[in-house]
Design a protein around this motif. Sequence first.
Motif, PDB file in Angstrom:
ATOM      1  N   SER A  37       0.822  -1.214   0.000  1.00  0.00           N
ATOM      2  CA  SER A  37       0.000   0.000   0.000  1.00  0.00           C
ATOM      3  C   SER A  37       0.856   1.263   0.000  1.00  0.00           C
ATOM      4  O   SER A  37       0.321   2.361  -0.115  1.00  0.00           O
ATOM      5  CB  SER A  37      -0.942   0.005   1.207  1.00  0.00           C
ATOM      6  N   GLY A  38       2.167   1.098   0.160  1.00  0.00           N
ATOM      7  CA  GLY A  38       3.047   2.253   0.222  1.00  0.00           C
ATOM      8  C   GLY A  38       2.926   2.998   1.536  1.00  0.00           C
ATOM      9  O   GLY A  38       3.346   4.135   1.650  1.00  0.00           O
ATOM     10  N   GLU A  39       2.344   2.348   2.517  1.00  0.00           N
ATOM     11  CA  GLU A  39       2.128   2.957   3.837  1.00  0.00           C
ATOM     12  C   GLU A  39       3.467   3.142   4.540  1.00  0.00           C
ATOM     13  O   GLU A  39       4.178   2.193   4.800  1.00  0.00           O
ATOM     14  CB  GLU A  39       1.223   2.043   4.671  1.00  0.00           C
ATOM     15  N   THR A  40       3.808   4.404   4.819  1.00  0.00           N
ATOM     16  CA  THR A  40       5.040   4.666   5.557  1.00  0.00           C
ATOM     17  C   THR A  40       4.752   4.900   7.032  1.00  0.00           C
ATOM     18  O   THR A  40       5.593   4.653   7.870  1.00  0.00           O
ATOM     19  CB  THR A  40       5.788   5.891   4.983  1.00  0.00           C
ATOM     20  N   ASN A  41       3.550   5.385   7.322  1.00  0.00           N
ATOM     21  CA  ASN A  41       3.128   5.585   8.704  1.00  0.00           C
ATOM     22  C   ASN A  41       2.261   4.385   9.098  1.00  0.00           C
ATOM     23  O   ASN A  41       1.124   4.266   8.650  1.00  0.00           O
ATOM     24  CB  ASN A  41       2.345   6.895   8.830  1.00  0.00           C
ATOM     25  N   THR A  42       2.816   3.502   9.896  1.00  0.00           N
ATOM     26  CA  THR A  42       2.106   2.269  10.246  1.00  0.00           C
ATOM     27  C   THR A  42       1.058   2.490  11.334  1.00  0.00           C
ATOM     28  O   THR A  42       0.410   1.542  11.754  1.00  0.00           O
ATOM     29  CB  THR A  42       3.096   1.183  10.697  1.00  0.00           C
ATOM     30  N   GLU A  43       0.862   3.725  11.755  1.00  0.00           N
ATOM     31  CA  GLU A  43      -0.100   4.026  12.814  1.00  0.00           C
ATOM     32  C   GLU A  43      -1.524   3.625  12.432  1.00  0.00           C
ATOM     33  O   GLU A  43      -2.271   3.108  13.254  1.00  0.00           O
ATOM     34  CB  GLU A  43      -0.040   5.515  13.155  1.00  0.00           C
ATOM     35  N   SER A  44      -1.914   3.846  11.176  1.00  0.00           N
ATOM     36  CA  SER A  44      -3.277   3.493  10.759  1.00  0.00           C
ATOM     37  C   SER A  44      -3.478   1.979  10.766  1.00  0.00           C
ATOM     38  O   SER A  44      -4.549   1.489  11.138  1.00  0.00           O
ATOM     39  CB  SER A  44      -3.600   4.078   9.386  1.00  0.00           C
ATOM     40  N   THR A  45      -2.457   1.228  10.387  1.00  0.00           N
ATOM     41  CA  THR A  45      -2.546  -0.236  10.428  1.00  0.00           C
ATOM     42  C   THR A  45      -2.659  -0.705  11.871  1.00  0.00           C
ATOM     43  O   THR A  45      -3.486  -1.563  12.190  1.00  0.00           O
ATOM     44  CB  THR A  45      -1.300  -0.874   9.772  1.00  0.00           C
ATOM     45  N   THR A  46      -1.859  -0.126  12.746  1.00  0.00           N
ATOM     46  CA  THR A  46      -1.906  -0.482  14.170  1.00  0.00           C
ATOM     47  C   THR A  46      -3.267  -0.153  14.754  1.00  0.00           C
ATOM     48  O   THR A  46      -3.846  -0.948  15.494  1.00  0.00           O
ATOM     49  CB  THR A  46      -0.801   0.258  14.950  1.00  0.00           C
ATOM     50  N   ARG A  47      -3.814   1.004  14.421  1.00  0.00           N
ATOM     51  CA  ARG A  47      -5.134   1.406  14.918  1.00  0.00           C
ATOM     52  C   ARG A  47      -6.214   0.425  14.478  1.00  0.00           C
ATOM     53  O   ARG A  47      -7.085   0.049  15.260  1.00  0.00           O
ATOM     54  CB  ARG A  47      -5.468   2.810  14.420  1.00  0.00           C
ATOM     55  N   ALA A  48      -6.162   0.002  13.212  1.00  0.00           N
ATOM     56  CA  ALA A  48      -7.146  -0.949  12.695  1.00  0.00           C
ATOM     57  C   ALA A  48      -7.037  -2.295  13.406  1.00  0.00           C
ATOM     58  O   ALA A  48      -8.049  -2.924  13.745  1.00  0.00           O
ATOM     59  CB  ALA A  48      -6.970  -1.128  11.188  1.00  0.00           C
ATOM     60  N   LEU A  49      -5.816  -2.746  13.658  1.00  0.00           N
ATOM     61  CA  LEU A  49      -5.603  -4.011  14.356  1.00  0.00           C
ATOM     62  C   LEU A  49      -6.102  -3.928  15.800  1.00  0.00           C
ATOM     63  O   LEU A  49      -6.774  -4.834  16.285  1.00  0.00           O
ATOM     64  CB  LEU A  49      -4.128  -4.409  14.322  1.00  0.00           C
ATOM     65  N   VAL A  50      -5.817  -2.822  16.476  1.00  0.00           N
ATOM     66  CA  VAL A  50      -6.278  -2.636  17.859  1.00  0.00           C
ATOM     67  C   VAL A  50      -7.806  -2.653  17.898  1.00  0.00           C
ATOM     68  O   VAL A  50      -8.412  -3.305  18.755  1.00  0.00           O
ATOM     69  CB  VAL A  50      -5.728  -1.327  18.471  1.00  0.00           C
ATOM     70  N   GLN A  51      -8.437  -1.969  16.971  1.00  0.00           N
ATOM     71  CA  GLN A  51      -9.901  -1.929  16.936  1.00  0.00           C
ATOM     72  C   GLN A  51     -10.480  -3.325  16.707  1.00  0.00           C
ATOM     73  O   GLN A  51     -11.451  -3.712  17.363  1.00  0.00           O
ATOM     74  CB  GLN A  51     -10.371  -0.975  15.843  1.00  0.00           C
ATOM     75  N   ALA A  52      -9.867  -4.105  15.828  1.00  0.00           N
ATOM     76  CA  ALA A  52     -10.341  -5.471  15.578  1.00  0.00           C
ATOM     77  C   ALA A  52     -10.179  -6.348  16.816  1.00  0.00           C
ATOM     78  O   ALA A  52     -11.089  -7.113  17.178  1.00  0.00           O
ATOM     79  CB  ALA A  52      -9.573  -6.075  14.399  1.00  0.00           C
ATOM     80  N   VAL A  53      -9.056  -6.215  17.498  1.00  0.00           N
ATOM     81  CA  VAL A  53      -8.816  -7.007  18.706  1.00  0.00           C
ATOM     82  C   VAL A  53      -9.796  -6.601  19.805  1.00  0.00           C
ATOM     83  O   VAL A  53     -10.350  -7.453  20.501  1.00  0.00           O
ATOM     84  CB  VAL A  53      -7.347  -6.876  19.165  1.00  0.00           C
ATOM     85  N   GLU A  54     -10.021  -5.312  19.957  1.00  0.00           N
ATOM     86  CA  GLU A  54     -10.994  -4.859  20.965  1.00  0.00           C
ATOM     87  C   GLU A  54     -12.380  -5.414  20.681  1.00  0.00           C
ATOM     88  O   GLU A  54     -13.063  -5.888  21.596  1.00  0.00           O
ATOM     89  CB  GLU A  54     -11.023  -3.326  21.017  1.00  0.00           C
ATOM     90  N   THR A  55     -12.788  -5.404  19.423  1.00  0.00           N
ATOM     91  CA  THR A  55     -14.098  -5.926  19.043  1.00  0.00           C
ATOM     92  C   THR A  55     -14.217  -7.414  19.359  1.00  0.00           C
ATOM     93  O   THR A  55     -15.260  -7.878  19.818  1.00  0.00           O
ATOM     94  CB  THR A  55     -14.352  -5.687  17.538  1.00  0.00           C
ATOM     95  N   CYS A  56     -13.142  -8.148  19.145  1.00  0.00           N
ATOM     96  CA  CYS A  56     -13.163  -9.601  19.355  1.00  0.00           C
ATOM     97  C   CYS A  56     -13.064 -10.007  20.823  1.00  0.00           C
ATOM     98  O   CYS A  56     -13.553 -11.069  21.188  1.00  0.00           O
ATOM     99  CB  CYS A  56     -12.027 -10.259  18.579  1.00  0.00           C
ATOM    100  N   PHE A  57     -12.433  -9.197  21.656  1.00  0.00           N
ATOM    101  CA  PHE A  57     -12.164  -9.612  23.040  1.00  0.00           C
ATOM    102  C   PHE A  57     -12.983  -8.881  24.101  1.00  0.00           C
ATOM    103  O   PHE A  57     -13.437  -9.506  25.061  1.00  0.00           O
ATOM    104  CB  PHE A  57     -10.668  -9.451  23.359  1.00  0.00           C
ATOM    105  N   ILE A  58     -13.150  -7.571  23.974  1.00  0.00           N
ATOM    106  CA  ILE A  58     -13.803  -6.803  25.045  1.00  0.00           C
ATOM    107  C   ILE A  58     -15.262  -7.234  25.193  1.00  0.00           C
ATOM    108  O   ILE A  58     -16.000  -7.336  24.223  1.00  0.00           O
ATOM    109  CB  ILE A  58     -13.685  -5.288  24.799  1.00  0.00           C
TER     110      ILE A  58
END
Length: 130
Positions: free
Chosen positions: A101-122
Amino acid sequence: MNSVQGLLAASVISIQNSCFIYPACQNCFSRLILDSRRFNCLKCGCTGEAKEASYRYRLSLKIADTNDLFDITVFGSCLDPFFGVTAENLQRYIQDFNQLSGETNTESTTRALVQAVETCFIGKRFIFGV
């Protein structure tokens, strides 16, 4: 922890960390220090090429049973079924996605992963070996 002392049925209240995957020493499972070419384990002295580093899950949770709150950390392959892949493969997918994707700032990927994990566990109830 190598042996289960008891079981605890509890619900996940929150995710305590945003980094669920870490480069792990194959000998002692400690976090590796990575640079662009090499890895180094400060605990046991293991070294190697960075591209050969293995990865492991580490998920820190705040959980509650009917009486108490607990902070726990779940490590390793017991999380494979929840993520659907090994930590090694998830790390590879994230790197490939960011590269393609040419993503140089991995913050958006990390945010998406955190949101998915929160949805699955919380809010979900699990039985934890403690």
